[in-house]
Design a protein around this motif. Structure first.
Motif, mmCIF file in Angstrom:
data_model
loop_
_atom_site.group_PDB
_atom_site.id
_atom_site.type_symbol
_atom_site.label_atom_id
_atom_site.label_comp_id
_atom_site.label_asym_id
_atom_site.label_seq_id
_atom_site.Cartn_x
_atom_site.Cartn_y
_atom_site.Cartn_z
ATOM 1 N N VAL A 56 -1.600 -4.491 5.077
ATOM 2 C CA VAL A 56 -2.126 -3.635 4.012
ATOM 3 C C VAL A 56 -2.378 -2.245 4.588
ATOM 4 N N PRO A 106 -6.253 0.786 3.357
ATOM 5 C CA PRO A 106 -7.127 0.072 2.415
ATOM 6 C C PRO A 106 -8.297 0.918 1.928
ATOM 7 N N GLY A 108 0.808 -1.213 0.000
ATOM 8 C CA GLY A 108 0.000 0.000 0.000
ATOM 9 C C GLY A 108 0.838 1.257 0.000
ATOM 10 N N ARG A 125 -8.961 -3.383 -3.226
ATOM 11 C CA ARG A 125 -9.405 -3.677 -1.857
ATOM 12 C C ARG A 125 -9.953 -5.101 -1.782
ATOM 13 N N LEU A 169 -7.688 2.464 -1.470
ATOM 14 C CA LEU A 169 -7.534 1.594 -2.633
ATOM 15 C C LEU A 169 -8.809 1.591 -3.471
ATOM 16 N N TRP A 209 -7.019 -7.657 -1.731
ATOM 17 C CA TRP A 209 -6.354 -7.783 -0.431
ATOM 18 C C TRP A 209 -7.260 -8.335 0.653
#
Length: 136
Positions: free
Chosen positions: A105, A108, A13, A116, A111, A119
């Protein structure tokens, strides 16, 4: 490549490199930022480490993740996901890459929906205790 005795954490990330660089110098932590290195080069460095924890940002599944998200975003090329999977499996079987014990991560919420889901859906679904969020 010898098997790792360390616990390996991949940080993924925005800001992963900076977070990892901030861990450098901690007792029993080997912090490796990928930079210009390949994931295989990072894995080779990690396997030589005697530290309790190895933390890096070279995700061995990055190619699979990119192909998977491109496929579901509708921007992928036909067959690219299968090629990425076969390449990752080949590298893992040949010990050029090592799967981490944990993924951390970062951010998130920042993202895209597909990333998302990769992950926190696909990867977390396959190994629920191995994917974590800071502060969670």
């Amino acid at each position: 490549m010898r098997r790792l005795t360390s616990t390996v954490v991949v940080v993924a990330g925005e800001g992963a490199g900076e977070l990892i660089a901030g861990l450098d110098g901690l007792h029993n932590v080997r912090a490796i930022t990928r930079g210009e290195r390949s994931a295989a080069e990072v894995a080779a460095i990690a396997t030589r480490s005697a530290a309790t924890y190895v933390v890096h940002d070279a995700d061995p599944l990055a190619g699979v993740a990119a192909a998977w998200t491109a496929w579901f975003d509708g921007t992928g090329v036909t067959g690219a996901l299968e090629v990425a999977i076969e390449a990752a499996l080949g590298d893992l079987r040949a010990d050029r890459l090592v799967l981490p014990d944990y993924y951390l991560v970062l951010a998130p919420d920042g993202l895209t929906e597909t990333w998302r889901h990769w992950w926190l859906g696909v990867l977390a679904g396959a190994a629920p205790v191995r994917v974590g969020l800071p502060g969670a």
